[in-house]
Motif scaffolding. Structure first.
Motif, PDB file in Angstrom:
ATOM      1  N   ASN A   1       7.647 -11.194  -9.965  1.00 11.20           N
ATOM      2  CA  ASN A   1       6.960 -12.051  -8.995  1.00 11.20           C
ATOM      3  C   ASN A   1       7.632 -11.817  -7.649  1.00 11.20           C
ATOM      4  O   ASN A   1       8.855 -11.899  -7.542  1.00 11.20           O
ATOM      5  N   LEU A   2       6.843 -11.510  -6.626  1.00  6.36           N
ATOM      6  CA  LEU A   2       7.442 -11.252  -5.309  1.00  6.36           C
ATOM      7  C   LEU A   2       7.403 -12.464  -4.387  1.00  6.36           C
ATOM      8  O   LEU A   2       7.821 -12.380  -3.242  1.00  6.36           O
ATOM      9  N   VAL A   3       6.887 -13.582  -4.878  1.00  2.00           N
ATOM     10  CA  VAL A   3       6.743 -14.754  -3.994  1.00  2.00           C
ATOM     11  C   VAL A   3       7.829 -15.794  -4.282  1.00  2.00           C
ATOM     12  O   VAL A   3       8.756 -15.971  -3.496  1.00  2.00           O
ATOM     13  N   CYS A   4       7.742 -16.441  -5.429  1.00  2.00           N
ATOM     14  CA  CYS A   4       8.610 -17.596  -5.710  1.00  2.00           C
ATOM     15  C   CYS A   4      10.105 -17.279  -5.772  1.00  2.00           C
ATOM     16  O   CYS A   4      10.913 -18.080  -5.290  1.00  2.00           O
TER      17      CYS A   4
ATOM     18  N   VAL B   1       6.716   3.142  -5.982  1.00  3.81           N
ATOM     19  CA  VAL B   1       5.830   3.977  -5.168  1.00  3.81           C
ATOM     20  C   VAL B   1       4.346   3.635  -5.353  1.00  3.81           C
ATOM     21  O   VAL B   1       3.607   3.560  -4.371  1.00  3.81           O
ATOM     22  N   PRO B   2       3.861   3.373  -6.582  1.00  3.39           N
ATOM     23  CA  PRO B   2       2.431   3.038  -6.726  1.00  3.39           C
ATOM     24  C   PRO B   2       2.012   1.766  -5.994  1.00  3.39           C
ATOM     25  O   PRO B   2       0.816   1.540  -5.783  1.00  3.39           O
ATOM     26  N   GLU B   3       2.965   0.917  -5.616  1.00  2.00           N
ATOM     27  CA  GLU B   3       2.601  -0.352  -4.977  1.00  2.00           C
ATOM     28  C   GLU B   3       2.218  -0.184  -3.512  1.00  2.00           C
ATOM     29  O   GLU B   3       1.650  -1.080  -2.905  1.00  2.00           O
ATOM     30  N   GLY B   4       2.601   0.957  -2.919  1.00  3.83           N
ATOM     31  CA  GLY B   4       2.216   1.172  -1.529  1.00  3.83           C
ATOM     32  C   GLY B   4       3.333   0.868  -0.556  1.00  3.83           C
ATOM     33  O   GLY B   4       4.138  -0.044  -0.766  1.00  3.83           O
ATOM     34  N   ASP B   5       3.372   1.627   0.546  1.00  6.97           N
ATOM     35  CA  ASP B   5       4.479   1.490   1.492  1.00  6.97           C
ATOM     36  C   ASP B   5       4.338   0.285   2.424  1.00  6.97           C
ATOM     37  O   ASP B   5       5.272  -0.051   3.153  1.00  6.97           O
ATOM     38  N   ASP B   6       3.185  -0.395   2.376  1.00  8.72           N
ATOM     39  CA  ASP B   6       3.018  -1.577   3.238  1.00  8.72           C
ATOM     40  C   ASP B   6       3.323  -2.880   2.493  1.00  8.72           C
ATOM     41  O   ASP B   6       3.193  -3.978   3.048  1.00  8.72           O
ATOM     42  N   LYS B   7       3.779  -2.756   1.260  1.00  9.76           N
ATOM     43  CA  LYS B   7       4.065  -3.950   0.461  1.00  9.76           C
ATOM     44  C   LYS B   7       5.055  -4.909   1.124  1.00  9.76           C
ATOM     45  O   LYS B   7       4.885  -6.125   1.056  1.00  9.76           O
ATOM     46  N   PRO B   8       6.114  -4.389   1.757  1.00 12.00           N
ATOM     47  CA  PRO B   8       7.074  -5.318   2.379  1.00 12.00           C
ATOM     48  C   PRO B   8       6.418  -6.262   3.384  1.00 12.00           C
ATOM     49  O   PRO B   8       6.771  -7.441   3.447  1.00 12.00           O
ATOM     50  N   LEU B   9       5.451  -5.755   4.149  1.00  8.66           N
ATOM     51  CA  LEU B   9       4.817  -6.603   5.167  1.00  8.66           C
ATOM     52  C   LEU B   9       3.940  -7.671   4.523  1.00  8.66           C
ATOM     53  O   LEU B   9       3.679  -8.709   5.126  1.00  8.66           O
TER      54      LEU B   9
END
Lengths: 125, 223
Positions: free
Chosen positions: B122-125, B142-150
């Protein structure tokens, strides 16, 4: 939903606070006031929706959740100006000069007050 | 008639109090504690299998694994040779300090050199809960995409380390490591970013050397 867990925590904490002050059992929450910061990762509107869902089947079914929004203030020492909030609120780097930003506030996730009623026994809806 | 109590209390005050007690205990023992967070499937458990195996005979390790259901991840880590205890959250989408304290008690572990907390996927809680850790490490595959941090700024801004995992897939996917690193640093200029692959071992030793340095620093700072 993230806000559901937060709403449950607010409810349990508020009940605990009220029970600590109540002179008799079966109190009923009337209103809980919270401060939610822009960097708390909590959406105020979703939180209110979650609150309604969480209290709905409880003795506190009509308790109000009041949310005070606390913005983050970002200032660039190099540009010597405040930077706008919104989508870029989390950024620690100035969008104009790429220098580090000074960030204040916005991290609040606080219970500010709890209003409860002791005169009516808590009943299920 | 209703009564109003002015409180001004942080919602997570109880959690933070428990986390502070855990941190005192970990510091006294010289135990380095790392909270691993990521989306489900980013490679936390695989990384821990490799890590506990690497440190066997060098440093003692243990893992507390948080999941909504099943003991599968703890079983995998035990098969890799590491002591592991599963915390079933039963619906909670994150670990909190009380779950960690209870899990530690139930595990019977002696505090090791390095304790890993494998958080619920989980990247939120998980961004909001102090577990008494030394630092959070966020995995971005890598499959999650390079804009995931934003898209998930809270966890990336609060993690001291970011591991870009599954780097063996870079030739096959439109993921820019440079963009990913830039996005992470926009949120946390001080984040250490490593790129790695469990398939070919790239970058893995850098992760282990980081842990060794942090553990040494922690021991040196122990009063």
């Amino acid at each position: 939903m993230h806000e559901t867990g937060i709403a449950v925590e607010i409810l349990h904490t508020a009940i605990g606070i009220a029970e600590g002050k109540a002179s008799e059992p079966n109190l009923k929450l009337v209103k809980v006031s919270v401060a939610v910061g822009e960097l708390s990762a909590v959406d105020p509107e979703l939180l209110k929706h979650a609150w309604h869902a969480v209290v709905g089947d409880s003795p506190h079914f009509d308790a109000i959740l009041e949310v005070r929004w606390c913005p983050v203030f970002r200032h660039c020492p190099s540009c010597n100006e405040a930077k706008q909030s919104g989508d870029g609120s989390w950024l620690q780097i100035c969008p104009d000069c790429s220098g580090p930003l000074a960030v204040e506030g916005g991290r609040e996730l606080d219970i500010e007050s709890v209003e409860f009623d002791q005169t009516r026994k808590a009943q299920l809806q | 008639m209703s009564e109003i109590i002015e409180v001004r209390r942080r919602l997570h005050e109880e959690n933070d109090r428990c986390a502070a007690l855990l941190r005192e205990r970990f510091n006294a023992a010289g135990t380095l504690v790392v909270d691993l967070v990521s989306s489900p499937g980013s490679g936390k458990t695989t990384l821990l299998e490799m890590t506990v195996d690497y440190f066997a005979g060098i440093l003692t390790t243990a893992v507390l694994v948080g999941d909504v259901a099943t003991e599968r991840d703890a079983e995998r880590i035990r098969e890799a040779g590491g002591p592991a205890h599963q915390i079933i959250t039963g619906g909670a989408c994150h670990l909190d300090a009380h779950l960690v304290a209870d899990g530690l008690e139930a595990s019977g572990f002696e505090l090791p050199d390095i304790l890993f907390l494998e958080n619920v996927g989980n990247l939120v809680c998980p961004a909001s809960y102090d577990l008494g850790e030394d630092f959070k490490t966020v995995l971005l595959s890598v499959p999650e995409g390079d804009d995931k941090p934003l898209k998930y700024p809270a966890i990336f801004s609060r993690s001291a380390v970011c591991l870009i995992t599954k780097s063996d897939l870079l030739p096959h996917l439109p993921f820019s490591p440079e963009d990913a690193m830039r996005h992470v640093n926009l949120l946390n200029p001080d984040a250490l970013i490593l790129q790695m692959s469990a398939m070919n071992g790239d970058g893995f030793e850098d992760w282990c050397h980081l842990l060794e340095r942090e553990h040494q620093a922690k021991r040196a700072a122990r009063v």
